[in-house]
Design an enzyme around this catalytic site. Structure first.
Site, short mmCIF file in Angstrom:
data_model
loop_
_atom_site.label_atom_id
_atom_site.label_comp_id
_atom_site.label_asym_id
_atom_site.label_seq_id
_atom_site.Cartn_x
_atom_site.Cartn_y
_atom_site.Cartn_z
N LYS A 1 0.96 2.08 8.95
CA LYS A 1 1.32 2.32 10.18
C LYS A 1 2.48 3.24 10.58
O LYS A 1 2.34 4.13 11.54
CB LYS A 1 1.12 1.01 10.85
N ASN A 2 3.48 2.65 9.88
CA ASN A 2 4.60 3.31 10.23
C ASN A 2 4.81 4.91 9.61
O ASN A 2 5.88 5.47 10.02
CB ASN A 2 5.82 2.46 9.72
N CYS B 1 13.02 -5.87 23.26
CA CYS B 1 12.11 -6.12 22.24
C CYS B 1 12.06 -7.40 21.73
O CYS B 1 13.41 -7.89 21.68
CB CYS B 1 12.22 -4.99 21.04
N ARG C 1 -1.88 -5.32 15.89
CA ARG C 1 -0.93 -4.20 15.88
C ARG C 1 -1.00 -3.25 14.61
O ARG C 1 -0.74 -2.20 14.62
CB ARG C 1 0.25 -4.32 16.70
C1 EPZ Z 1 11.05 1.41 12.24
O1 EPZ Z 1 11.85 0.99 13.50
C2 EPZ Z 1 10.00 0.61 12.09
N1 EPZ Z 1 9.17 0.99 13.08
C3 EPZ Z 1 10.26 -0.81 12.17
O2 EPZ Z 1 9.01 -1.55 11.78
C4 EPZ Z 1 11.24 -1.27 11.12
O3 EPZ Z 1 11.58 -2.72 11.22
C5 EPZ Z 1 12.75 -0.50 10.98
O4 EPZ Z 1 12.60 0.94 11.36
C6 EPZ Z 1 13.66 -0.81 10.30
O5 EPZ Z 1 12.98 -0.67 8.89
C7 EPZ Z 1 8.60 2.27 12.91
O6 EPZ Z 1 8.48 2.96 12.12
C8 EPZ Z 1 7.43 2.83 13.83
P1 EPZ Z 1 15.66 1.53 13.31
P2 EPZ Z 1 12.98 1.59 14.26
O7 EPZ Z 1 15.88 2.69 14.39
O8 EPZ Z 1 12.94 3.13 13.91
C9 EPZ Z 1 19.33 0.34 15.78
C10 EPZ Z 1 7.13 -3.02 12.04
O9 EPZ Z 1 7.33 -4.32 11.97
N2 EPZ Z 1 19.37 1.44 16.56
O10 EPZ Z 1 15.63 2.10 12.06
O11 EPZ Z 1 12.91 1.27 15.84
C11 EPZ Z 1 18.41 -0.74 15.97
O12 EPZ Z 1 18.62 -1.25 17.29
C12 EPZ Z 1 8.39 -2.51 12.76
O13 EPZ Z 1 6.38 -2.39 11.61
C13 EPZ Z 1 20.36 1.87 17.47
O14 EPZ Z 1 21.18 1.14 17.73
O15 EPZ Z 1 14.23 0.84 13.77
C14 EPZ Z 1 18.41 -1.36 14.73
O16 EPZ Z 1 19.22 -2.50 14.63
C15 EPZ Z 1 9.38 -3.22 13.41
N3 EPZ Z 1 20.22 3.02 18.18
C16 EPZ Z 1 18.79 -0.29 13.82
O17 EPZ Z 1 19.34 0.77 14.32
C17 EPZ Z 1 19.12 4.15 17.79
O18 EPZ Z 1 19.05 4.93 18.60
C18 EPZ Z 1 17.66 0.10 12.75
O19 EPZ Z 1 16.79 0.45 13.78
C19 EPZ Z 1 18.20 3.55 16.92
C20 EPZ Z 1 18.32 2.42 16.34
#
Ligand code: EPZ
Length: 482
Positions: free
Chosen positions: A70-71, A168, A448
């Site tokens: 999915k990701n 979220c 999902r």
């Molecule tokens: C991706 O989410 C995945 N989703 C998530 O999978 C996964 O948990 C996550 O990466 C971490 O591996 C998809 O790929 C669609 P991040 P993403 O930006 O990209 C902070 C699942 O279960 N952050 O790497 O949204 C954030 O809050 C889902 O399939 C900021 O602060 O995660 C987090 O604490 C859930 N500002 C950390 O970075 C930003 O602009 C990592 O988040 C972006 C992120």
């Protein structure tokens, strides 16, 4: 009283719903309960009220084919926005988020063919006539990954209007790093009325150092930089296999990218990208979930169409717990016939232990002998499943970003509630070893990201069935979470 067949019912706020063979009395005011009933029919028809009933105690034996990731599929579909030629993606999983992404692209004017069955999970996307570079709140609130269209739209169309994703279940999850990155590529950004408005005549190459490693942030800006003027250097990038897979697709579309899979990615902008055909990588989190299910049930399971090299951190941890895992090029065999030993785990960015496997690992830790300390480093609120596992008899104490799990404890069946995608998976795993019949509510969370999980589990011996709600009842309308 005037009765008119098949008329649209207007919700407060104006959305129209057409009810099959519902006679609507126009004299009756549109009351909340009537909307609830309408929404219930819709939710029920979309399976949003489904439940799983799972009887625990069966070993899982046999073979399961892993679906596409999915990701990896979501950013790949967004990448199609970068060209006016068709992009063909194969091994696309049949999950709800893909439907949402499809609706999002279609709402912009794209043509998206989703093929199943003989078309074997292939989708053809043509973004020749994009008319509306907007990702509306109604769609973004159901799936945060919708924000992945921001970079491609600004790069291709020179403008994008994307709803802020909002809160979220697992954490605040801001997208400030996406916005900062776009500004460094020369885009001007306005944020008002819950939307991000980004514009640029043409993006220009720049130097981006991410404050924090972000997966979709890396993907979003890598896509944007492919059509920028000049070179972009991005540092402190995410190294996830999904980022590498996206770079592979973009390269097939004519992009010039180096370093995907490392912390530094260089992108030489080009004037135009063309169409391509690409096979999406297998879903390492789906594979990890089934590996954990096999271990928990003392089963003997082979997973095919997967990439064991993407599961390094998990398999290493499970071997520490005493599990035997045999990996081949595109399959993995898991057997476990003895008592699990407890082991601590800390979630990290790839190649560390994935946060998307933390909940499933917690279910496993309840059956391990000893104390396991689980530390969640990526998201600040990702222990929602702990309370539900405790309702089944698990001994778990959450202290901030740490959860202390004492095992082994026997789990007993209970009615439990899913709160997010991976938390739901951990409840399914716990139910597979619980005594009695567990009822999981709100399984739309699991739909999902898992393709027909109940059929796959049933095919290797699990007692699991899906039930839908038949009798409408005055139920609170579920708030759709990200
Ligand atoms: C991706 O989410 C995945 N989703 C998530 O999978 C996964 O948990 C996550 O990466 C971490 O591996 C998809 O790929 C669609 P991040 P993403 O930006 O990209 C902070 C699942 O279960 N952050 O790497 O949204 C954030 O809050 C889902 O399939 C900021 O602060 O995660 C987090 O604490 C859930 N500002 C950390 O970075 C930003 O602009 C990592 O988040 C972006 C992120």
């Amino acid at each position: 009283m005037k009765l008119v067949p098949k008329l649209p019912v207007v919700r407060p706020g104006g959305a129209k719903v057409l009810l099959p063979n519902e006679i609507v009395d126009l004299k009756k005011p549109v009351t909340r309960s009537r909307v609830v009933r309408v929404e219930f029919c819709e939710l029920a028809s979309e399976g949003l009220m489904d439940k799983f009933v799972i009887r625990g105690g069966n070993r899982l034996v046999g073979s399961i084919r892993i679906s596409g990731a999915k990701n990896a599929a979501l950013p790949a579909m967004a990448a199609a926005l970068l060209t006016d030629e068709p992009v063909i993606l194969e091994n696309i999983p049949d999950v709800r988020d893909i439907q949402t992404e499809r609706n999002l692209l279609v709402s912009m004017g794209a043509e998206v063919e989703l093929g199943y069955g003989r078309a074997s999970h292939r989708t053809t996307i043509s973004c020749k006539n994009l008319v509306n570079p907007e990702a509306a709140y109604e769609l973004v609130k159901t799936m945060r990954a919708s924000t992945l269209v921001l970079g491609p739209l600004v790069a291709r169309m020179g403008r994008a209007r994307v709803s802020q994703p909002g809160g979220c279940a697992i954490g605040a999850r801001p997208i400030d790093l996406h916005i900062k990155g776009l500004e460094r590529l020369g885009s001007s950004i306005k944020q008002e009325h819950g939307y991000i408005e980004a514009t640029a005549d043409r993006l220009r190459g720049g130097h981006i150092i991410f404050d924090k490693i972000t997966v979709t942030g890396t993907e979003d800006l890598m896509m944007a930089a492919t059509l920028a003027q000049g070179e972009t250097v991005m540092e402190n990038c995410a190294r996830e296999p999904e980022v590498v897979d996206l770079a592979a697709l973009l390269t097939k579309m004519g992009a010039k990218i180096e370093g995907a899979g490392t912390h530094t990615i260089r992108i030489q902008g080009v004037d135009k990208l063309h169409g391509a055909r690409h096979r999406i990588i297998p879903d390492r989190i789906e594979a990890g979930t089934f590996v954990t299910a096999a271990v928990l049930t003392g089963g003997d399971l082979t997973l095919t169409n997967c990439d064991p090299t993407h599961l390094g951190a998990l398999t290493q941890k499970l071997e520490e717990c005493g599990v035997s895992i045999r990996a081949a090029a595109d399959s993995i065999r898991v057997t476990n016939g003895h008592q699990l030993a407890a082991a601590d785990v800390t979630t990290e960015e790839y190649p560390g232990f994935p946060t998307d496997m933390q909940a499933q690992y917690m279910a496993l830790a309840t059956q391990a002998q000893g104390t396991s300390i689980i530390t969640e480093n990526i998201f600040e609120n990702r222990f929602m499943h702990a309370q539900e596992l405790a309702r089944m008899g698990a001994n778990i104490k959450v202290e901030g970003s740490r959860a202390v799990v004492r095992g082994k404890t026997s789990l007993s069946s209970a009615a439990v509630q899913c709160s997010d995608l991976r938390a739901s998976a951990s409840l399914v795993l716990a139910a597979l070893v619980a005594d009695g019949e567990t009822i999981l509510d709100r399984v739309y969370h699991i739909d999902r990201g898992y393709e027909r999980i109940e059929e796959k589990l049933k095919s290797v011996g699990a007692q699991i069935r899906r039930i839908g709600e038949f009798l409408p009842r005055r139920a609170a309308v579920p708030s759709v979470v990200a």
